[in-house]
Write an enzyme that holds these catalytic residues in place. Structure first.
Site, PDB file in Angstrom:
ATOM      1  N   CYS A  22      12.554  -5.311  -5.980  1.00 42.75           N
ATOM      2  CA  CYS A  22      13.676  -4.258  -5.789  1.00 42.75           C
ATOM      3  C   CYS A  22      13.315  -2.712  -6.120  1.00 42.75           C
ATOM      4  O   CYS A  22      12.683  -2.677  -7.390  1.00 42.75           O
ATOM      5  CB  CYS A  22      14.907  -4.450  -6.530  1.00 42.75           C
ATOM      6  N   LYS A  61       9.334 -13.135  -5.785  1.00 37.05           N
ATOM      7  CA  LYS A  61       9.091 -12.437  -4.912  1.00 37.05           C
ATOM      8  C   LYS A  61       8.732 -10.960  -5.319  1.00 37.05           C
ATOM      9  O   LYS A  61       9.322 -10.425  -6.370  1.00 37.05           O
ATOM     10  CB  LYS A  61      10.381 -12.003  -4.044  1.00 37.05           C
ATOM     11  N   ASN A 124       6.119 -10.975   4.025  1.00 35.60           N
ATOM     12  CA  ASN A 124       7.599 -10.451   4.402  1.00 35.60           C
ATOM     13  C   ASN A 124       7.204  -8.885   4.810  1.00 35.60           C
ATOM     14  O   ASN A 124       6.203  -8.279   4.125  1.00 35.60           O
ATOM     15  CB  ASN A 124       8.533 -10.484   3.234  1.00 35.60           C
ATOM     16  N   GLY A 125       7.974  -8.592   5.670  1.00 41.63           N
ATOM     17  CA  GLY A 125       7.926  -6.993   6.281  1.00 41.63           C
ATOM     18  C   GLY A 125       7.714  -6.738   7.373  1.00 41.63           C
ATOM     19  O   GLY A 125       6.678  -7.208   7.924  1.00 41.63           O
ATOM     20  N   ASP A 126       8.885  -6.061   7.969  1.00 41.66           N
ATOM     21  CA  ASP A 126       8.629  -5.414   9.408  1.00 41.66           C
ATOM     22  C   ASP A 126       8.366  -6.513  10.449  1.00 41.66           C
ATOM     23  O   ASP A 126       8.115  -6.094  11.553  1.00 41.66           O
ATOM     24  CB  ASP A 126       7.535  -4.764   9.447  1.00 41.66           C
ATOM     25  N   GLY A 148      14.084  -9.855   6.644  1.00 37.15           N
ATOM     26  CA  GLY A 148      15.310  -9.252   6.103  1.00 37.15           C
ATOM     27  C   GLY A 148      16.076  -8.540   7.208  1.00 37.15           C
ATOM     28  O   GLY A 148      17.072  -8.662   7.885  1.00 37.15           O
TER      29      GLY A 148
HETATM   30  C1  FMN Z   1      20.069  -3.582   1.889  1.00 36.44           C
HETATM   31  C2  FMN Z   1      18.958  -4.293   1.343  1.00 36.44           C
HETATM   32  C3  FMN Z   1      19.123  -5.323   0.321  1.00 36.44           C
HETATM   33  C4  FMN Z   1      18.193  -6.188  -0.160  1.00 36.44           C
HETATM   34  N1  FMN Z   1      18.286  -6.933  -1.221  1.00 36.44           N
HETATM   35  C5  FMN Z   1      17.289  -7.893  -1.694  1.00 36.44           C
HETATM   36  C6  FMN Z   1      17.445  -8.806  -2.650  1.00 36.44           C
HETATM   37  O1  FMN Z   1      18.699  -8.890  -3.340  1.00 36.44           O
HETATM   38  N2  FMN Z   1      16.736  -9.666  -2.992  1.00 36.44           N
HETATM   39  C7  FMN Z   1      15.190  -9.549  -2.287  1.00 36.44           C
HETATM   40  O2  FMN Z   1      14.389 -10.209  -3.027  1.00 36.44           O
HETATM   41  N3  FMN Z   1      15.101  -8.599  -1.321  1.00 36.44           N
HETATM   42  C8  FMN Z   1      16.207  -7.910  -0.937  1.00 36.44           C
HETATM   43  N4  FMN Z   1      15.709  -6.776  -0.036  1.00 36.44           N
HETATM   44  C9  FMN Z   1      14.269  -6.554   0.550  1.00 36.44           C
HETATM   45  C10 FMN Z   1      14.223  -7.649   1.737  1.00 36.44           C
HETATM   46  O3  FMN Z   1      14.365  -9.075   1.405  1.00 36.44           O
HETATM   47  C11 FMN Z   1      12.856  -7.509   2.164  1.00 36.44           C
HETATM   48  O4  FMN Z   1      11.784  -7.715   1.236  1.00 36.44           O
HETATM   49  C12 FMN Z   1      12.546  -6.074   2.954  1.00 36.44           C
HETATM   50  O5  FMN Z   1      13.699  -5.297   3.460  1.00 36.44           O
HETATM   51  C13 FMN Z   1      11.238  -6.236   4.009  1.00 36.44           C
HETATM   52  O6  FMN Z   1      11.700  -6.905   4.888  1.00 36.44           O
HETATM   53  P1  FMN Z   1      12.200  -6.535   6.346  1.00 36.44           P
HETATM   54  O7  FMN Z   1      11.262  -5.600   6.954  1.00 36.44           O
HETATM   55  O8  FMN Z   1      12.174  -7.996   6.878  1.00 36.44           O
HETATM   56  O9  FMN Z   1      13.497  -6.131   6.068  1.00 36.44           O
HETATM   57  C14 FMN Z   1      16.713  -6.040   0.297  1.00 36.44           C
HETATM   58  C15 FMN Z   1      16.500  -5.018   1.401  1.00 36.44           C
HETATM   59  C16 FMN Z   1      17.516  -4.323   2.017  1.00 36.44           C
HETATM   60  C17 FMN Z   1      17.467  -3.632   3.350  1.00 36.44           C
END
Ligand code: FMN
Length: 246
Positions: A22, A61, A124-126, A148
């Site tokens: 985070c 993570k 993970n990511g994008d 995400g």
């Molecule tokens: C609003 C929001 C809340 C998130 N909360 C968590 C969380 O509680 N735990 C966690 O491991 N990652 C959390 N993430 C991160 C996502 O799991 C992920 O690592 C990040 O958004 C990148 O992946 P993506 O590009 O698929 O979104 C959060 C992301 C966003 C945008």
């Protein structure tokens, strides 16, 4: 963390995932979440202690590192594995990047291809499409992909991706009504899990992001009403008025 882990274990979850990723200031700035990337000995000590404290699998993570000059994930992954974690998820950004720039999957691939690594690596990511997801599996060899933001307002992305990975073909477009039913269910689930007020607040962000409503003419007012609705009944009444774009 040990005390918290023991409380979590009583709820009998399948796994316990430690979030060392985070980036938000009030978390990372205090040394928690991705802030732990600035104190690796402590991160490892906590991880080891949590692994030892519970019987369920503990996963972690985290991100590539604190900033561009400290992309330590390849070494860190080995160290975390030595703590006894069962799997590692890597978000391909640094803490300094927050959610900007592009996720760098090359280092995720390096971790996965490190012959000393044997635990599952989740990238993970994008990832926003089935094609990109397949590319991540093929190119970087990860054991799983975590999605995400692309699932916000589009929880059927998982169905689309599953179909593409299994058949190599895109899932035929899902009907508007089917997608609306999924969103309705998401509202119901969210309200049941939290309560009406918090459940509605939680799904607002998902509704706001949903591609289902993109391109509907004169949608602005409906959108504002949808994001202001305070009860499930009010929200569902607004849903009834929405017709798909042609
Ligand atoms: C609003 C929001 C809340 C998130 N909360 C968590 C969380 O509680 N735990 C966690 O491991 N990652 C959390 N993430 C991160 C996502 O799991 C992920 O690592 C990040 O958004 C990148 O992946 P993506 O590009 O698929 O979104 C959060 C992301 C966003 C945008």
């Amino acid at each position: 963390m040990v005390e918290a882990a023991k409380i979590v274990e009583q709820a009998q979850p399948d796994i316990l995932d430690i979030n060392f990723g985070c980036p938000v200031k009030r978390v990372a700035g205090k040394g928690a979440g991705a802030g732990m990337l600035q104190n690796i000995p402590k991160m490892l000590e906590i991880t080891r202690a949590v692994v030892d404290a519970v019987k369920i699998p503990v996963t972690v993570k985290t991100r590539l590192g604190w900033d561009a000059d400290n992309k330590i994930i390849v070494d860190l992954a080995e160290q975390l594995q030595d703590c006894g974690i069962a799997a590692l998820t890597i978000h391909g950004r640094t803490r300094a990047q927050m959610y900007t720039g592009e996720a760098d999957w090359t280092l995720i691939g390096e971790v996965k291809n490190n012959p000393r690594m044997h635990i599952p690596i989740i990238g993970n990511g994008d990832v926003t499409s089935a094609q990109r997801c397949k590319e991540c599996f093929d190119r970087y060899g990860v054991d799983a992909v975590m999605i995400g933001r692309a699932s916000f307002g589009r929880p059927w992305i998982f169905k689309e991706i599953k179909h593409f990975l299994e058949t190599g073909e895109e899932l035929p477009p899902l009907s508007f009504d089917w997608c609306m039913d999924v969103l309705r269910q998401e509202v119901v689930d969210s309200v049941n899990l939290l309560d009406e007020r918090r459940g509605i607040l939680h799904v607002r962000r998902h509704l706001a992001a949903s591609p289902l409503f993109k391109g509907i003419p004169n949608f602005k007012e409906t959108r504002i009403a949808m994001l202001r609705a305070e009860t499930q009944e009010e929200l569902f009444r607004i849903f009834e008025t929405i017709t798909p774009r042609v």
